[in-house]
Design an enzyme around this catalytic site. Structure first.
Site, mmCIF file in Angstrom:
data_model
loop_
_atom_site.group_PDB
_atom_site.id
_atom_site.type_symbol
_atom_site.label_atom_id
_atom_site.label_comp_id
_atom_site.label_asym_id
_atom_site.label_seq_id
_atom_site.Cartn_x
_atom_site.Cartn_y
_atom_site.Cartn_z
ATOM 1 N N THR A 185 0.864 -1.180 0.000
ATOM 2 C CA THR A 185 0.000 0.000 0.000
ATOM 3 C C THR A 185 0.898 1.226 0.000
ATOM 4 O O THR A 185 1.908 1.256 0.692
ATOM 5 C CB THR A 185 -0.871 0.074 1.268
ATOM 6 O OG1 THR A 185 -0.009 0.118 2.405
ATOM 7 C CG2 THR A 185 -1.773 -1.126 1.381
ATOM 8 N N GLU A 330 -5.826 -3.912 1.582
ATOM 9 C CA GLU A 330 -5.858 -4.750 2.798
ATOM 10 C C GLU A 330 -7.066 -5.684 2.841
ATOM 11 O O GLU A 330 -7.191 -6.492 3.761
ATOM 12 C CB GLU A 330 -5.887 -3.850 4.048
ATOM 13 C CG GLU A 330 -4.593 -3.140 4.359
ATOM 14 C CD GLU A 330 -4.469 -1.779 3.644
ATOM 15 O OE1 GLU A 330 -5.192 -1.565 2.644
ATOM 16 O OE2 GLU A 330 -3.655 -0.960 4.092
ATOM 17 N N LYS A 439 -13.545 17.417 14.055
ATOM 18 C CA LYS A 439 -14.193 17.093 15.322
ATOM 19 C C LYS A 439 -14.514 18.385 16.057
ATOM 20 O O LYS A 439 -13.645 19.022 16.624
ATOM 21 C CB LYS A 439 -13.290 16.181 16.137
ATOM 22 C CG LYS A 439 -13.169 14.829 15.438
ATOM 23 C CD LYS A 439 -12.140 13.919 16.022
ATOM 24 C CE LYS A 439 -12.105 12.653 15.167
ATOM 25 N NZ LYS A 439 -11.119 11.693 15.659
ATOM 26 N N TRP A 444 -18.773 15.024 14.733
ATOM 27 C CA TRP A 444 -17.940 14.963 13.539
ATOM 28 C C TRP A 444 -18.603 15.692 12.367
ATOM 29 O O TRP A 444 -19.814 15.594 12.165
ATOM 30 C CB TRP A 444 -17.693 13.502 13.136
ATOM 31 C CG TRP A 444 -16.845 12.739 14.116
ATOM 32 C CD1 TRP A 444 -16.404 13.152 15.340
ATOM 33 C CD2 TRP A 444 -16.342 11.411 13.938
ATOM 34 N NE1 TRP A 444 -15.646 12.181 15.941
ATOM 35 C CE2 TRP A 444 -15.587 11.097 15.109
ATOM 36 C CE3 TRP A 444 -16.425 10.472 12.916
ATOM 37 C CZ2 TRP A 444 -14.953 9.859 15.265
ATOM 38 C CZ3 TRP A 444 -15.791 9.246 13.076
ATOM 39 C CH2 TRP A 444 -15.060 8.944 14.239
#
Lengths: 542, 542
Positions: A185, A330, A439, A444
């Site tokens: 990655t 992944e 935040k 959020w």
């Protein structure tokens, strides 16, 4: 008490055995790197893979050895994968689009013993060779006639190398948890990290994605994987297509609109898969022509969020169903696909496009949850968002050589780094990257949502939102915009425009107009750099 | 070197977790044994399964304990399966159609601790109770209102029993090779033998049969498994349907044509599965009516060879695709399905029906071979036949408690006991049972083929072929026929009729006309008895 069922390890090379036996005459059509269209079938692919395996075995390649590939999607790349797998070696697909020093790093980190390379990348290998001390041999995926002069002492043309084997060889067998493949990655920070697939994970993943609500490949499909095999495990199509005897059309090195259209048309492709950029090129090519897509039934779009206009164009202008997908290196890589379950199957027009902006639902063997900062699971109401975490047999539990340390939570879930909400029917939609989300007072705010709204303003060419420190709310949104030529967007004008489109407490505290927003090499907004630029910025109300 | 993928054992109860999470509101509709139609959904099924698990756990049921069920296809039977699986117990489906002494034998042989029974079979359990000393409790799948008087001291109504649990329980986890289910095969000789499925085998099998060329169930399908859960692992539909969020329609105790038609129609069933006998009843019912099957798309027919006329009726009269299937209790149970791959997809009329007489091709994870008496593999030419042997992760390697001894060959294949040929595209067709096939001078003759030809003669009502000892050829075919009323078939007439329909050396050496051919309880020709009847027979030329 154990079941009394046969011990039959899930080994990847059993997939090509199945394809050769049950679908032996089904074609694998490739645009060769040398130019001409090449046609073979699964029976022949298997025969030649056995030769690859025999040849590797003779060179002393053993279970667990890593073998690099720098190659496009062609029949030869496919043969090499199955040949490697059949002796227990590990295919390590190297992304040629990485920076050369990153390529050298990962080839050395993986300790690749051999490199199979296409002609395209031979100059790159030549340039890097002195930095790749572990490479014993470079096998160039071509024949003697097309083999160029090379300064590499250890280079050989694939067809010559293969001709030394007679194919009288039997696959090795071993534990299904044995490593099968590796893909690094390209993280935004630090070195790339290696994901290590197992034979088991590849087989289970392919069985899962071939369920009818997912890719749903059948023997009657003609699949063109435009997504390269070096991108996120090739979206596993090198396994899922032969598993069901699906005809494969491999586009080789050419992914421009005209070349892709040509194969879609001449090979009567029924299903294809790639990132939005590829489809943008195709749609632009089609736009200037009278061409239609009469054979194509569905297109799988992932790797980045699929723009609504792209979905609409495929469906309305060309009558091709769009399957918006999401995954990660992944995750082998598929996570979700936005096929329409009964709850949504009847939707049309904008209501349908609304749903198709979601990344979709997961097949059996992929579990999802969304959590807040305290790891408390959030409701699946299609609104509340949280960190997206995933669990399953084809999801990474660690990176190669332990890089990155522990990556699972206490319940065994992998944190995707994405922020998402999930609706009551299990449809997930990514709303931000976890490192970008703002935040504010414990709640959020999605920067992506704000950006999408801001770019709707007639004066705005591009928009980025970042969180900036605020004494009362911890963080508040700062909207950074680039003006369209001849326009002068203002703070008040933009805030006013956004007023009725988001909750009041989501509205940016300030707007800054800049000449340029920084981008990565692949065109994504570089928020790290942007945050760096604005690290000394203070809000007017702070 | 191992892969670095998560440890996520393949456990059956993860299937109902997935269904509840991703397809929670999808319905499970049942014709209850009490009468009324009952509607629930996967979310509720899971909640109640958790209560079953909690209740069993409280009773001390532990991993590996066997639990019997004598039950029709209903939501309660489904809940019981998942509840059992979730504590690691083993569902043991008992076929109520067996002789009572066989039922007692297998319940004792399996050492079932509990029995879940439908109202229908309570009298049977009452009658057998004194012979079932290990049964601790009998749980009757009904509620208090419908619970009959019973002499059984240890009987309780399921709903009362379940009401004692609050569902605050977590599934157990354990190795995926743990036993999950048991089903006894009713061999023609000796006692029934127990096949033991594992969690792994059930999960892999369901993933394999849901590939698009196999059952191909999707969330938009409405599946009615008419095949009972006690028949050959319920054809695994209790796993494969929830795995993809397919709506289930459970027919309960009523499988007559009118009842089946009613559910097909009112519930808009898109796919259904059962043995030919069931479909014969349905077709007969439809024949005398104006009813059509507008919702039904495909019907899976297995358990016995599907007659050509049945396939033709479904396809021509009702526009329903037939999927001829083959499997065995020992195979979880699916082996092959006759879906049409590209090579055959364009066929119509008789040419299509010819292919559909074959039992079909296998999905990934099922390997087939055909061998002669010396275990030499035979060509897949669609003509040469041999013993059919199979290998895969959901195929038995032994029977419970070692009954029957070693059952795999040196390469790990299970001998199906069938004789078959396989064509170049992998389509298998069963031509005989291995114990019936005639071995003449080292070559094999299919009794089924000869019988099918003989019954085509206008004077013949029924035909059976057996091998009879012959001094020169070891064995030669003897044709035994029952005449149609008022007809007198002759040896010469029959041989003459068959002359141009088979190879000369296949022609029966003699023909005997009898009043009756012996049958088993399920209507199959009892060749063992027939061979016994003709054990002193001598051919005219011998």
């Amino acid at each position: 008490m154990l079941g009394l069922m046969q011990d039959w390890p899930l080994l990847c090379h059993r997939i090509i055995d199945h394809a050769a036996e049950m679908h032996g005459n089904r074609e694998v059509v490739s645009r060769s790197v040398e130019g001409p269209i090449h046609r073979t079938d699964y029976r022949t692919i298997r025969e030649r893979s056995l030769k690859v395996a025999q040849r590797l075995d003779r060179m002393g390649v053993r279970v667990g050895d890593r073998i690099g590939t720098l190659a496009w999607n062609t029949w030869r790349h496919l043969e090499v994968w199955y040949g490697l797998l059949g002796v227990g070696a590990v295919y390590h697909t190297v992304n040629p689009r990485l920076f050369p020093d990153q390529i050298a790093y990962i080839v050395n980190h993986a300790e690749d013993r051999l490199m199979f390379t296409d002609l395209t990348f031979l100059p790159l290998v030549e340039k890097l060779a002195e930095h790749l001390p572990l490479l014993e041999k470079v096998i160039v995926l071509t024949d003697a006639a097309n083999m160029p002069e090379t300064g590499l002492a250890n280079a050989v043309a694939y067809e010559d190398w293969l001709a030394e084997a007679d194919g009288d060889f039997a696959w090795k067998t071993f534990d299904e948890n044995t490593a099968a493949g590796m893909c690094y990655t390209s993280g935004t920070t630090g070195h790339p990290k290696g994901v290590v697939y197992s034979h088991r994970s590849n087989v289970l993943h392919s069985m899962a994605v071939n369920q009818p609500d997912m890719l749903g490949l059948s023997s009657r499909d003609i699949m063109m994987p435009v997504v390269p095999m070096f991108h996120a495990n090739g979206w596993s199509i090198a396994f899922s297509a032969p598993m069901t005897g699906t005809t494969m059309v491999m586009p080789g090195a050419k992914m421009d609109g005209a070349s892709i259209y040509e194969l879609l048309d001449t090979e009567k492709v029924s299903v294809t898969a790639a990132v939005p950029t590829v489809w943008l090129m195709l749609l632009q090519f089609l736009d200037g022509s009278d061409h239609q897509l009469p054979h194509l039934e569905r297109v799988i779009i992932g790797g980045a969020a699929c723009p609504r206009a792209m979905t609409a164009a495929f469906q309305k202008k060309y009558d091709v169903d769009v399957l918006h997908a999401w995954g990660m290196t992944e995750m082998s890589p598929l996570g979700t696909i936005c096929s329409l379950k009964p709850e949504y199957a009847g939707l049309e027009g904008d209501a349908r496009l609304d749903i198709q902006e979601k990344q979709g639902h997961a097949p059996f063997s992929i579990e999802m949850k969304i959590t807040d900062d305290y790891d408390i699971e959030q409701d699946w109401d299609g609104k509340t968002f949280g960190r997206l975490k995933v669990r399953g047999p084809a999801i990474a539990k660690a990176y190669f050589k332990g890089e990155g340390g522990e990556i699972l939570d206490d319940a065994g879930y992998f944190d995707t780094g994405d922020v998402a909400h999930i609706d009551p029917y299990g449809y997930m939609q990514i709303t931000d990257r976890a490192k970008d989300v703002i935040k504010s007072g414990g709640e959020w705010i999605s920067t992506i949502d704000l950006e999408n709204i801001a770019v709707g303003h007639p004066d705005v060419a591009e928009a980025a939102v970042i969180g900036v420190a605020h004494p009362k709310w911890d963080e508040r949104p700062l909207l950074v915009v680039v003006a369209k030529d001849g326009c002068t967007p203002t703070r008040d004008g933009l805030i006013d425009y956004m007023q009725d489109k988001v909750a009041k407490w989501w509205l940016p505290n300030d707007v800054v107009v800049v000449d340029e927003i920084p981008h990565t090499a692949t065109g994504k907004i570089q928020k790290t750099t942007l945050r760096e630029q604005f690290k000394d910025y203070t809000f007017p109300d702070a």
